[in-house]
Design an enzyme around this catalytic site. Structure first.
Site, short mmCIF file in Angstrom:
data_model
loop_
_atom_site.label_atom_id
_atom_site.label_comp_id
_atom_site.label_asym_id
_atom_site.label_seq_id
_atom_site.Cartn_x
_atom_site.Cartn_y
_atom_site.Cartn_z
N GLY A 145 -33.15 -18.06 46.84
CA GLY A 145 -32.43 -16.75 46.45
C GLY A 145 -32.16 -15.91 47.69
O GLY A 145 -31.37 -15.01 47.41
N ARG A 195 -17.16 -20.23 41.51
CA ARG A 195 -17.90 -18.88 41.65
C ARG A 195 -17.02 -17.61 41.42
O ARG A 195 -17.46 -16.49 41.02
CB ARG A 195 -18.61 -18.84 43.10
CG ARG A 195 -19.71 -19.96 43.27
CD ARG A 195 -20.40 -19.76 44.52
NE ARG A 195 -21.30 -18.41 44.42
CZ ARG A 195 -21.04 -17.47 44.90
NH1 ARG A 195 -19.93 -17.41 45.86
NH2 ARG A 195 -21.85 -16.44 44.73
N CYS A 206 -4.86 -24.68 34.40
CA CYS A 206 -4.28 -23.91 33.35
C CYS A 206 -5.27 -22.87 32.71
O CYS A 206 -5.59 -23.21 31.48
CB CYS A 206 -3.45 -24.96 32.26
SG CYS A 206 -2.44 -25.98 32.78
C1 LIG Z 1 -31.22 -22.21 41.98
C2 LIG Z 1 -32.69 -22.21 42.42
C3 LIG Z 1 -33.00 -21.91 43.83
C4 LIG Z 1 -32.32 -22.07 44.80
O1 LIG Z 1 -31.45 -20.57 45.10
P1 LIG Z 1 -30.83 -20.36 46.25
O2 LIG Z 1 -30.11 -19.04 45.87
O3 LIG Z 1 -29.61 -21.51 46.48
O4 LIG Z 1 -31.53 -20.35 47.48
C5 LIG Z 1 -34.42 -22.20 43.99
N1 LIG Z 1 -35.38 -22.32 42.93
C6 LIG Z 1 -35.11 -22.21 41.72
C7 LIG Z 1 -35.72 -22.28 40.59
C8 LIG Z 1 -33.75 -22.12 41.29
O5 LIG Z 1 -33.15 -22.28 40.16
#
Ligand SMILES: *Cc1c(COP(=O)(O)O)cnc(C)c1O
Length: 429
Positions: free
Chosen positions: A239, A312, A355
């Site tokens: 994250g 995105r 489209c």
């Molecule tokens: C998507 C996800 C990640 C990676 O998240 P990033 O924002 O790309 O670092 C890590 N752990 C879990 C459980 C996820 O669902």
């Protein structure tokens, strides 16, 4: 830091002018910088070095096996969310002893596959899954190593579609009931609860949620150990945010400062699951301008990259920096801050051929005048770009190229029309 820089009005990836790659491989094209990719892995390894973390690269972020191979070669494990991702991580040469498997809906087949491979940890997301995992492992004469994924119930951090630790989301076990669930499997054969997991959401631009989550984690680990569970792993997920608009991201060090106290307090092995932080700014998407048009007072740049290549903006209203690859004389260098006033630009919509009115890469974006044939670079497209791409509108998926220094190689060929129908043709007797 990234290795996509302009020199003499030309965008380079490392030492290679990206226009050359577009000419050779066509567009839309994903271009990755190996130096940028490895730099970001290294930044996390360095920031957390004190804890000697197991860094499980998130396969769902960008699953290309050639990028995965680089991750494995530089010490990373893998975070997988499906049997298909487990297969990819193995193809990339990953060591299953460093794999974690998350996801609320693991099927029995996927669980068996992961048990056979001997992965490090299952991140368990519900009581029902925990019992099913125990049953399957027991029937195979194995003990499944499990980490309970807690939903630590933190204030909102990011877009509602990517916030995974507020009350009421489908992820993890509620913090109020997790101890009861853990109590229910003490002494149960087939399962050993050896870790605590959380993934707070993505992208996160503050260290505070990690600090709060880690503090809650320390208390939970103490309570789980008191119940008799031998907790060895604290997995703080991924994250970590990146620069999409300007220099808004935190260095890995900031996240380390928030998380490391929990490791000192518990003595746990730290596991991390970064994806975006490693690969996000290591990739761009190139599109070539097809047509310009005006409609209802709006200016449209129609180019050949679309929502099926990078969803995105459509899905999360995400902002990606976009700029011409070869800006002509008079066009300013790309700004540091894309939210500031930019001279010699006007508001334009960058759209693709799909489209759907939702098919756009940027709306009301300050961009200079471009013309048919010009190349546009969409920056920070390495994460959740190719990984979320589709064949919608029967568009073939883009090619991917990896650059290192002054050399490059194709790491995924452009799909063909035959690819589009191959799985159906296979059914005609
Ligand atoms: C998507 C996800 C990640 C990676 O998240 P990033 O924002 O790309 O670092 C890590 N752990 C879990 C459980 C996820 O669902």
């Amino acid at each position: 830091m990234d290795h996509f820089q302009y020199k003499n009005r030309q965008l380079y990836c490392e030492e290679v002018p990206v226009a050359e790659l577009a000419a050779k491989f066509g567009t839309p094209l994903f271009v990755y910088s190996q130096a940028t990719l490895l730099h970001h892995l290294k930044e996390i390894q360095t920031a957390f070095a004190e804890a000697n973390p197991i860094i499980c690269y998130s396969v769902k972020t960008n699953g290309n096996i050639h990028l995965g191979r680089l991750m494995a070669e530089h010490g990373a494990g893998f975070d997988v969310t499906s049997g298909g991702e487990l297969y990819r991580a193995l193809k990339a040469g990953g060591d299953p002893k460093k794999f974690v498997f998350a996801g609320v809906g693991k099927t029995d087949d996927e669980i068996r596959y992961a048990l056979e491979q001997g992965i490090m940890l299952f991140n368990v997301e519900s009581e029902a899954e925990l019992h099913n995992l125990a049953d399957i492992a027991h029937s195979m004469g194995k003990v499944a190593p499990a980490a309970l994924r807690v939903n630590p119930d933190l204030p909102p951090k990011t877009h509602v579609k990517t916030d995974t630790s507020v009350k009421g989301v489908k992820f993890g076990l509620d913090i109020e009931t997790i101890l009861e669930v853990a109590q229910g499997v003490i002494n149960r054969p087939g399962i050993s609860i050896v870790g605590l997991h959380m993934h707070l959401g993505s992208p996160i631009l503050s260290a505070d949620p990690y600090r709060m989550g880690a503090e809650k984690g320390v208390k939970l680990i103490e309570a789980l150990r008191k119940q008799g569970h031998p907790i060895k792993y604290l997995n703080m997920g991924g994250g970590f945010g990146i620069n999409y608009r300007k220099k808004e991201a935190l260095p890995a060090k900031a996240f380390a400062e928030a998380i490391l106290p929990a490791i000192r307090a518990t003595g746990c092995q730290l596991v991390l699951e970064p994806g975006r932080f490693i690969v996000g700014n290591a990739g761009i998407l190139l599109g070539r301008v097809l047509y310009l048009k005006e409609s209802g007072g709006k200016h449209y740049i129609i180019q050949d990259a679309a929502m099926n290549d990078l969803i995105r903006p459509t899905l999360y209203d995400s902002f990606h920096r976009i700029w011409p690859v070869n800006p002509p004389e008079g066009v300013p260098a790309p700004p540091e801050d894309f939210e500031a006033e930019i001279p010699n630009t006007f508001k334009q919509n960058v759209v693709g051929p799909v489209c759907e009115s939702g098919d756009f890469l940027a709306k009301d974006r300050a961009l200079p005048m471009v013309k048919r044939g010009d190349l546009l670079a969409v920056f920070s497209a390495g994460a959740y770009g190719m990984a979320m791409s589709s064949n919608y509108n029967a568009r073939v998926r883009a090619a991917e190229v990896l650059v290192t220094g002054d050399t490059f190689r194709l790491i995924r060929r452009r799909e063909t029309y035959e690819d589009l129908v191959a799985a159906e043709v296979a059914c005609t007797s």
